[in-house]
Enzyme design. Sequence first.
Site: not given
Length: 648
Positions: A46, A117, A173, A200, A363, A365, A367, A461, A480
């Site tokens: 400015e 401005k 500004c 500023s 066993g 990741l 699950s 069930n 997948w």
Amino acid sequence: MKDGFICTAAGTPKIKVADCRYNAEQIFTMMREAERQGVKLLVLPELCLTGYTCADLFLQDTLLDGAGEGLRTILEATKNLDVLTAIGLPVRNKWDNKLYNCAAVIQRGEILRLIPKTYIPNYGEFYEQRWFASGKGVDTLVSLAGKENVHLSDRVILECDTLPGLVVGVEICEDLWAPEPPSTALARAGATVILNLSASNEVVGKAAYRRQLVVGQSGRLCCGYVYADAGEGESTTDVVFTGHNMIAENGALLAERRFAAGLTIAEIDVGRLLYDRRRMNTFAPPASTPLDDAHGLGIGRSAFSLERTAVKLRRDVSPAPFIPDNAADRAARCEEILTIAALGLKKRLEHTGAKTAVVGLSGGLDSTLALLITALAMGMLNRPASDIIAITMPCFGTTDRTKNNAVILAERMGATLRTVPIGETVKSHFRDIGQSMADQDVTYENAQARERTQVLMDVANQTGGLVIGTGDLSELALGWCTYNGDHMSMYAVNASIPKTLVRYLVEHVARENLKKDQDLTHVLEDILDTPVSPELLPAVQGEISQRTEDLVGPYELHDFFLYYILRWGFGPQKVLRLAERAFGRTYSRAVILKWLHSFYRRFFAQQFKRSCLPDGPKVGSVALSPRGDWRMPSDAAARLWLEEVDSL
């Protein structure tokens, strides 16, 4: 400007207060440097042509004439520069005899627009109302720097005719601090990049607040925001300016610089902004508006051109877009995701009155994460972990390592463990349908997955419970998963968590539990070290023979593709460019293209599985639920996307 990127810069030149000739030299030198570095949009502070701190000197004709001459010098020195530049200076309007704090938007030696401005402060150390009038509603022609009939208006946007979607708006500004910043109307009218010329001053804590304003406004308006602050050379009689320059894009800070003069450069992705606006549909203009009025908002449009040149990407492109780079942020994100997923399951268990939660524990990741989330949900319900029935179902490809890890994990978590070998059942089924054990085809594999799902459903069930799904977002994207096998559950807690993030979540739990339960941490660490595999083909010498990433490709690549294709709507060419930036030292272009082709092929072909997904909690911005996040015909053709990949 390739792929929708535009190179922008915020610049803070070293100036001398009231020395317009010196300041003009500094400005055109900075413009030349910006051009050399490929910058197309440059914003300067400015009133930088005079200095913001000139105070009552602004009322002196000598200073105002000097500012005009300084701008004339800049125009002459930059008449061959393509960079669009916003420069701050005071401007007299002879018609109303008022002085305006303006941004001169210049290019190739011409003044395209003068933008005043709007909000003039008069508090604290800012006394601008002593000198300047508000530019709100001003729309007139002035003479400046040897140019006649220069348009001075507070309501204008500049539209680039060589880069569709690049529309520039300007505010100054204090305008940003106001309850209704001009940038709001400018963005509604179509501006995708906002330039802010600012002065500023610096006091303790103000930088953080200023940063919040800039970043927040870029997110609120779904725009790029380039903020240039006054710095070295301003008067320090009462205040200090530090040149706090920032470039933000849609709520993210791309670049920042403080306490130094010079250029702050970053590329704004205009294509990304346009996609998000189109997706959100909150920037729709009023119907039927005149061409010279941007969307009926009283904002005029002005055209400009930029030479189309290649854009060098300086911006960081993370190879793991779902995962924060900062360790503290990553830990907080992990806790948040675990809590969101657990809250979703908690609600479902409460609503259904389920007596148990049934988890198939392999066993692996996925699950493991499902069990961790389920245990957290049970804790929220003040129910014992023994209400979780963890079932391990060894078959032809199960190794001792994964089976033992499943058993130890269930025990350490306090779940009720059941082991149900399914080998003989699957063999019996093969005899029923005439499937040879020697034929290890897709039927051989999927029959095991479906038998496991049948066991889980039937036990649910038996015990009045719900089957908790373990499949993750990456598997759903690639298809997948076995249709009506591991594809199906009664509540899928991992459904919006990509594979790369699954790993970080399990790592986080392992790390957090190190002091509480070392045995749990050790088994989690071994699970993390185990190759990702469905274990549907017989083991070789006791080791896993079927590695998922050998078959479908690296999950880190697929998760990267998933993020940019679904979240931002990028096409193959742009995804490839970003992937090369992120993975250039890990994968060759040919390898990236191979798996990008595979991703598109599988993603389109496997939509039918995603069209009938079970419920599950959404935890991030990318999800594939057919009920709200991703709606696509199951028979959509991938031809256009695959042809583009092949052309690369």
